[in-house]
Motif scaffolding. Structure first.
Motif, PDB file in Angstrom:
ATOM      1  N   PRO A  63      -4.777  -0.293   7.635  1.00  0.00           N
ATOM      2  CA  PRO A  63      -4.105  -1.380   6.933  1.00  0.00           C
ATOM      3  C   PRO A  63      -3.979  -2.683   7.713  1.00  0.00           C
TER       4      PRO A  63
ATOM      5  N   THR B  30      -7.429  -4.845   3.041  1.00  0.00           N
ATOM      6  CA  THR B  30      -7.304  -3.635   3.846  1.00  0.00           C
ATOM      7  C   THR B  30      -6.885  -2.456   2.984  1.00  0.00           C
ATOM      8  N   VAL B  31      -7.191  -1.270   3.469  1.00  0.00           N
ATOM      9  CA  VAL B  31      -6.876  -0.030   2.764  1.00  0.00           C
ATOM     10  C   VAL B  31      -5.921   0.801   3.612  1.00  0.00           C
ATOM     11  N   ALA B  32      -5.398   1.878   3.054  1.00  0.00           N
ATOM     12  CA  ALA B  32      -4.388   2.696   3.722  1.00  0.00           C
ATOM     13  C   ALA B  32      -4.910   3.323   5.015  1.00  0.00           C
ATOM     14  N   ASP B  33      -6.209   3.612   5.103  1.00  0.00           N
ATOM     15  CA  ASP B  33      -6.760   4.202   6.324  1.00  0.00           C
ATOM     16  C   ASP B  33      -6.693   3.257   7.510  1.00  0.00           C
TER      17      ASP B  33
ATOM     18  N   THR C  99       5.702   3.165   2.216  1.00  0.00           N
ATOM     19  CA  THR C  99       5.015   1.945   1.803  1.00  0.00           C
ATOM     20  C   THR C  99       4.697   1.115   3.040  1.00  0.00           C
ATOM     21  N   TRP C 100       3.574   0.467   2.992  1.00  0.00           N
ATOM     22  CA  TRP C 100       3.087  -0.346   4.089  1.00  0.00           C
ATOM     23  C   TRP C 100       2.441  -1.560   3.466  1.00  0.00           C
ATOM     24  N   ASN C 101       2.386  -2.647   4.169  1.00  0.00           N
ATOM     25  CA  ASN C 101       1.745  -3.840   3.638  1.00  0.00           C
ATOM     26  C   ASN C 101       0.278  -3.882   4.016  1.00  0.00           C
ATOM     27  N   GLY C 102      -0.581  -4.042   3.010  1.00  0.00           N
ATOM     28  CA  GLY C 102      -1.984  -4.300   3.237  1.00  0.00           C
ATOM     29  C   GLY C 102      -2.180  -5.799   3.361  1.00  0.00           C
TER      30      GLY C 102
ATOM     31  N   LEU D 229       0.868  -1.178   0.000  1.00  0.00           N
ATOM     32  CA  LEU D 229       0.000   0.000   0.000  1.00  0.00           C
ATOM     33  C   LEU D 229       0.903   1.225   0.000  1.00  0.00           C
ATOM     34  N   SER D 230       0.523   2.257  -0.724  1.00  0.00           N
ATOM     35  CA  SER D 230       1.295   3.493  -0.651  1.00  0.00           C
ATOM     36  C   SER D 230       0.498   4.497   0.168  1.00  0.00           C
ATOM     37  N   LEU D 231       1.099   4.955   1.243  1.00  0.00           N
ATOM     38  CA  LEU D 231       0.470   5.936   2.110  1.00  0.00           C
ATOM     39  C   LEU D 231       0.763   7.339   1.581  1.00  0.00           C
TER      40      LEU D 231
END
Length: 126
Positions: A88, A83-86, A59-62, A52-54
């Protein structure tokens, strides 16, 4: 002078009607796009992850979760929640998600809930 007041009143009426129409269409679209039936899903484990790109170039893993969800009437549906960035995740095994399922767009929302927030008629698999 009387004609100018009449034109102003006509313009105010048209703008007021236009504003009401825009608000009604917007609310209708939100219900059509994001509304739906609530299902409850017990997290059984992470089925995979994806990047996921915040907003701040981090970057974070969804995570993806799959399972059989149950609604308040006892109907079941096989759902996949990504999951979404809000929010994750990750969610842990045994936690309960309230998932909004829209018949046109699939899963539109999810929220972590406690066991006492689940309706009495819902029987979730362990």
């Amino acid at each position: 002078m009387n004609m100018s007041k009449r034109q102003d009143a006509w313009l105010e009426t048209i703008l007021s009607v236009f504003l009401v129409v825009v608000v009604v269409v917007n609310v209708g679209w939100m219900i059509y796009r994001y509304g739906g039936e609530h299902y409850y899903l017990r997290v059984g484990g992470d089925q995979g992850s994806f990047p996921l790109s915040l907003p701040v170039s981090v970057t974070w893993n969804g995570h993806t979760y799959r399972g059989t969800a149950v609604n308040a009437q006892g109907h079941t549906k096989r759902l996949t929640v990504k999951t979404v960035a809000d929010n994750p995740g990750p969610f842990h095994r045994g936690e309960i998600l309230r998932v909004t399922y829209n018949r046109h767009y699939g899963v539109t929302n999810y929220k972590l809930v406690r066991a006492n927030q689940v309706p009495a008629g819902v029987r979730l698999a362990r």
